[in-house]
Scaffold this motif. Structure first.
Motif, PDB file in Angstrom:
ATOM      1  N   VAL A 119       0.836  -1.198   0.000  1.00  0.00           N
ATOM      2  CA  VAL A 119       0.000   0.000   0.000  1.00  0.00           C
ATOM      3  C   VAL A 119       0.874   1.251   0.000  1.00  0.00           C
ATOM      4  O   VAL A 119       0.613   2.213  -0.716  1.00  0.00           O
ATOM      5  CB  VAL A 119      -0.927  -0.008   1.235  1.00  0.00           C
ATOM      6  N   ARG A 120       1.942   1.202   0.797  1.00  0.00           N
ATOM      7  CA  ARG A 120       2.856   2.333   0.836  1.00  0.00           C
ATOM      8  C   ARG A 120       3.442   2.595  -0.554  1.00  0.00           C
ATOM      9  O   ARG A 120       3.642   3.723  -0.963  1.00  0.00           O
ATOM     10  CB  ARG A 120       4.000   1.990   1.802  1.00  0.00           C
ATOM     11  N   ALA A 121       3.734   1.511  -1.269  1.00  0.00           N
ATOM     12  CA  ALA A 121       4.426   1.655  -2.548  1.00  0.00           C
ATOM     13  C   ALA A 121       3.515   2.194  -3.651  1.00  0.00           C
ATOM     14  O   ALA A 121       3.962   2.952  -4.501  1.00  0.00           O
ATOM     15  CB  ALA A 121       5.001   0.312  -2.974  1.00  0.00           C
ATOM     16  N   CYS A 122       2.266   1.800  -3.647  1.00  0.00           N
ATOM     17  CA  CYS A 122       1.389   2.061  -4.800  1.00  0.00           C
ATOM     18  C   CYS A 122       1.251   3.556  -5.079  1.00  0.00           C
ATOM     19  O   CYS A 122       0.837   4.317  -4.220  1.00  0.00           O
ATOM     20  CB  CYS A 122       0.014   1.456  -4.565  1.00  0.00           C
ATOM     21  N   PRO A 123       1.598   3.995  -6.307  1.00  0.00           N
ATOM     22  CA  PRO A 123       1.557   5.426  -6.605  1.00  0.00           C
ATOM     23  C   PRO A 123       0.171   5.958  -6.933  1.00  0.00           C
ATOM     24  O   PRO A 123       0.016   7.150  -7.134  1.00  0.00           O
ATOM     25  CB  PRO A 123       2.478   5.546  -7.818  1.00  0.00           C
ATOM     26  N   PHE A 171       5.206  -1.846  -8.686  1.00  0.00           N
ATOM     27  CA  PHE A 171       5.966  -1.433  -7.510  1.00  0.00           C
ATOM     28  C   PHE A 171       5.500  -2.257  -6.306  1.00  0.00           C
ATOM     29  O   PHE A 171       6.302  -2.660  -5.454  1.00  0.00           O
ATOM     30  CB  PHE A 171       5.750   0.063  -7.273  1.00  0.00           C
ATOM     31  N   GLY A 188       2.807   9.169  -0.120  1.00  0.00           N
ATOM     32  CA  GLY A 188       3.523   8.086   0.538  1.00  0.00           C
ATOM     33  C   GLY A 188       4.317   7.229  -0.420  1.00  0.00           C
ATOM     34  O   GLY A 188       5.172   6.450  -0.008  1.00  0.00           O
ATOM     35  N   SER A 189       4.057   7.343  -1.709  1.00  0.00           N
ATOM     36  CA  SER A 189       4.710   6.464  -2.672  1.00  0.00           C
ATOM     37  C   SER A 189       5.897   7.167  -3.320  1.00  0.00           C
ATOM     38  O   SER A 189       5.779   8.264  -3.837  1.00  0.00           O
ATOM     39  CB  SER A 189       3.711   6.047  -3.750  1.00  0.00           C
ATOM     40  N   MET A 190       7.037   6.490  -3.296  1.00  0.00           N
ATOM     41  CA  MET A 190       8.247   7.093  -3.851  1.00  0.00           C
ATOM     42  C   MET A 190       8.155   7.244  -5.361  1.00  0.00           C
ATOM     43  O   MET A 190       8.748   8.148  -5.939  1.00  0.00           O
ATOM     44  CB  MET A 190       9.470   6.251  -3.490  1.00  0.00           C
ATOM     45  N   LEU A 191       7.422   6.337  -5.999  1.00  0.00           N
ATOM     46  CA  LEU A 191       7.268   6.428  -7.446  1.00  0.00           C
ATOM     47  C   LEU A 191       6.505   7.692  -7.829  1.00  0.00           C
ATOM     48  O   LEU A 191       6.751   8.300  -8.869  1.00  0.00           O
ATOM     49  CB  LEU A 191       6.519   5.191  -7.951  1.00  0.00           C
ATOM     50  N   PHE A 192       5.599   8.100  -6.949  1.00  0.00           N
ATOM     51  CA  PHE A 192       4.846   9.327  -7.197  1.00  0.00           C
ATOM     52  C   PHE A 192       5.804  10.518  -7.280  1.00  0.00           C
ATOM     53  O   PHE A 192       5.696  11.357  -8.178  1.00  0.00           O
ATOM     54  CB  PHE A 192       3.816   9.536  -6.090  1.00  0.00           C
TER      55      PHE A 192
END
Ligand code: SF4
Ligand code: SF4
Lengths: 131, 259, 387
Positions: B129-133, B158, C123-127
């Motif tokens: 959940v943290r990863a999902c952009p 991701f 919260g997402s690094m990809l963002f």
């Protein structure tokens, strides 16, 4: 202006080409509005027809978000009738043939929503597994 | 008025960009005022944090085809022939692969020959959940289920890199032709999205237990509210020693194993 | 100014046609992948990120290295860098365009890519990458283009550009740090989950960027009247040399932690890369080659004779680039998935579709850089003649 000789005819040509769909499709007649097959087991849809016609996709979107994210499940329409917020049970329960309802109107309006890439109506599903 | 070509090009390109960006940003996400209202289902099973116990003393691994079969059938999980592109919601691994961080030396026979039933752990602190952009993967605050919105997933994977349990599968191929028997009451997925176990959210909302729990004749799967001290699952966890997969990563899985 | 890109000799046009053909091939391969799905790539449920994401990572690094040119020039007034500043900014533009295309080629649902800005997820690094990459691209395009325009008119840089340049300093660092954080914050992938990831990303980025700039300056010097100036080349060489040494040190530190602690989560991937596990050795030669290349580059650059001979310097740069590319542009991403979360060794070979698409993206990026450099050198020649 620099290069007037080429720029102005060029611009006219561009506008003519870009407006192509407008005058091309303006000639010819309106296609008749498609005949939709209405469900036999229900008289009224979830909300009034004009609302549904204009907003069914947004209603479905709102339903999905409510079900998936907020643990909601029941929709009480303006008329007071309640429905399960479930495309398969509620919508496709009445509109058993997407071909004779959804697709006809979508084709008429030249839109191809990707719904059926994932969602299935009972008829196509049984056809699919039989083959 | 005279403007330089340079200025003309600059102004037109910037305004074209703005014109293009404006509507595309608002598209489809305007809030719709629905004429009706939405509420919870009357039969919905409720919990603050759903969890599961897999009792490996009862599960001998002989009938796991049943629970896996039912799960994959009702959720239209495709059966992809190549192992590297396989899609799995509920699956099995031997002890040393299910718990690769635990001792592999001199493993007792009981554990060595077991095939452990694995699924998404619906972690309390899920790294996926943290990863999902896009928030296509999210944790529901109301019942702790880690859910996916297949309409929103962009397929960046991701979440697959972030999940340390291999619970997530990407649809490398169009899954539809590989679904053995299509269940029309549940959608299939499209090529290009990630999918995983949803703790049978679609059954819980109509008052049914998860399909695997219902299928297991031996009572090896117990499903319940981890937040309710009086629930059966809490009683079992209080009575027997249990383990979770990779607890050192701090994800706090909601699936517990007894053995 | 852009019209300068349309005046070139025969060699120039042959090169342009060659790049355009490569781009076209890549596009065809991409369309094939779009139609069929990502199963055409070598990626799998075990190794879920591969060649595309590796290229993205490597290229963001090259883009961030512009800092090593603008920082000395604008903060320390190191004037010798002024001829190559615009070059390095345009290099950044090209590499960032490529990185974005690589992300785009990697996702399973490219038509939904706007879901990222539409659902901002802090919260997402990809963002953050999707925010910082296009931002930095624009920033450098605007700065570079205006600076070139000012040079043409022999005017001073407008003050607002100066402000943009100062903004670009922290931007470069943050941009590459969040790229490292994609990896460094991932539990369960011991190979990535190390605090040295971000510092190492920056050092490899600066080394690779300087190496590319040196090589490009030499090539441009051959093809046009462009002259980077010996002082600038030597400064770039120094930066690259120390960046390489720091990188080698960081690598050594990583090896120590992995192999002295014996903690499998940290050491297994290194063990696989160095020696192979259970007969799986696909990445082993590459990994050795990487280490040897970096050490060789350091060794070569230690000799003043190499540093001051342009041919030898170019060779040292290319050796360094090979090492840096294998490290970040090939092994770093897929190796973290080996062994996979179940402790199994599942290897990753990129497929020909993946490689063709990547080739296409590189060609497109080089096409962009070529045209931008053509404009730059043409304008520089004009101003030199006038002078
Ligand atoms: S098991 Fe994996 S997919 Fe499931 S919640 Fe935990 S991290 Fe996410
Ligand atoms: S693949 Fe889908 S669910 Fe996973 S991180 Fe990307 S957008 Fe989120």
């Amino acid at each position: 202006m620099y290069g007037k000789r080429w720029v102005i005819p060029g611009m006219i040509l561009f506008v003519a080409l870009a407006a192509f769909p407008f005058y091309w499709y303006a000639v010819g007649k309106d296609k008749p509005f498609p005949q939709l097959e209405m469900p036999k087991n229900a008289k009224a849809c979830v909300e009034k027809t004009p609302f549904m016609r204009a907003n069914h996709m947004r209603l479905l979107d709102a339903w999905r978000i409510a079900v998936v994210r907020d643990n909601l499940f029941v929709y009480t329409a303006a008329s007071g009738k309640t429905f399960e917020m479930n495309l398969h049970k509620t919508c496709l329960g009445c509109h058993t043939s997407t071909e004779k309802f959804c697709d006809r109107c979508h084709t008429y309006n030249d839109v191809t929503p990707p719904c059926w890439e994932c969602h299935l109506q009972t008829e196509t599903a049984s056809k699919g597994s039989a083959s | 008025m005279t403007i330089s070509r340079r200025k003309f090009l600059k102004t037109t390109s910037v305004s074209c960009l703005a014109l293009a960006a404006g509507p595309s940003l608002g598209h489809g996400y305007e809030l719709l005022e629905l004429p009706g209202r939405m509420s919870k289902g009357p039969e919905e099973l409720k919990a603050k944090r759903w969890g599961m116990v897999v009792d490996m003393r009862k599960c001998d691994g002989r009938c796991t085809e049943d629970c896996i079969g039912v799960c994959h059938e009702i959720h239209n999980v495709p059966f992809i022939p190549e192992a590297e592109h396989q899609v799995m919601w509920l699956f099995q691994e031997p002890y040393e692969n299910a718990f690769p961080d635990r001792s592999r030396e001199l493993v007792s026979k009981v554990l060595k020959n077991r095939r452990f039933l694995l699924l998404c752990n619906h972690c309390d602190d899920p790294p996926c959940v943290r990863a999902c952009p896009t928030q296509a993967t999210f944790k529901r605050e109301k019942d702790g289920i880690v859910m996916m919105d297949y309409h929103r997933c962009i397929g960046c994977r991701f979440c697959m890199a972030a999940c340390p349990y291999g619970s997530r599968s990407f649809n490398f191929r169009d899954p539809r032709p590989y679904v053995r028997k299509i269940n029309p009451a549940f959608p299939t997925r499209r090529r290009g999205v990630v999918e995983k176990c949803n703790f049978c959210q679609e059954r819980l909302e109509v008052g049914k237990m998860p399909a695997c729990v219902e299928t297991c004749k031996k009572g090896a799967l117990v499903f319940g509210d981890l937040d309710d001290p009086d629930s059966e699952i809490r009683r079992i966890l209080a009575e027997s020693p249990h383990v979770r997969r990779k607890p050192e990563l701090g994800t706090r899985p909601s699936v517990f194993y007894l053995f | 100014m852009i019209e300068k890109a349309f005046h070139g000799g025969k060699g120039y046009w042959i090169w342009i046609i060659f790049l355009a053909a490569g781009t076209g091939m890549g596009l065809l391969a991409y369309l094939y992948q779009l139609k069929e799905g990502l199963w055409l790539t070598g990626m799998s449920r075990n190794v879920s990120w591969g060649f595309y994401i590796s290229q993205f990572t490597f290229l963001v690094g090259v883009a961030a290295s512009v800092l090593m040119v603008v920082l000395p020039l604008y903060l320390h007034d190191f004037k010798a860098f002024s001829p190559i500043t615009v070059l390095s900014q345009f290099l950044t533009v090209g590499t960032l365009a490529m990185s974005l295309l690589f992300i785009f080629s990697d996702v399973g649902m490219p038509m939904r890519i706007l879901n990222v800005p539409l659902n901002p997820t802090p919260g997402s690094m990809l963002f953050y990458d999707t925010v910082f990459l296009p931002g930095f691209l624009l920033l450098n395009l605007i700065i570079g283009w205006t600076a070139l325009g000012a040079e043409k008119r022999r005017a001073v840089l407008p003050p607002w550009v100066k402000i943009l340049i100062y903004i670009s300093f922290p931007w470069a660092v943050i941009m590459h740090t969040v790229t490292a954080f994609i990896y460094a914050g991932t539990p369960g992938r011991g190979f990535w989950m190390t605090a040295i990831m971000a510092p190492r990303f920056l050092t490899t980025a600066f080394a690779a960027g300087c190496a590319i700039l040196i090589v490009l300056s030499m090539v441009l010097g051959r093809l046009s009247s462009f002259d980077a100036g010996e002082k600038a080349i030597q400064k770039l060489t120094t930066i690259m040399f120390y960046a390489l040494i720091i990188d080698a040190f960081f690598l050594a530190v990583e090896y120590f932690t992995a192999f002295y602690s014996h903690v499998p989560a940290y050491s297994e991937t290194f063990r696989y890369l160095l020696f192979g596990i259970d007969g799986n050795t696909a990445f082993v030669p590459w990994f050795w080659l990487m280490n040897i290349a970096i050490l060789c580059a350091i060794g070569l650059l230690a000799f003043p004779g190499v540093r001051h001979n342009h041919l030898h310097l170019s060779i040292a740069c290319i050796v360094a680039l090979c090492g840096l590319w294998i490290d970040k542009g090939f092994l770093l991403v897929p190796a973290a998935f080996i062994p996979n979360v179940f402790g199994r060794i599942m290897e990753y070979p990129p497929s020909w579709v993946e490689l063709t698409v990547s080739l296409g993206i590189y060609c497109l990026g080089m096409l962009m850089i070529t045209t931008l450099y053509k404009v730059t050198t043409a304008i520089k020649r004009e101003t030199n003649v006038r002078r």
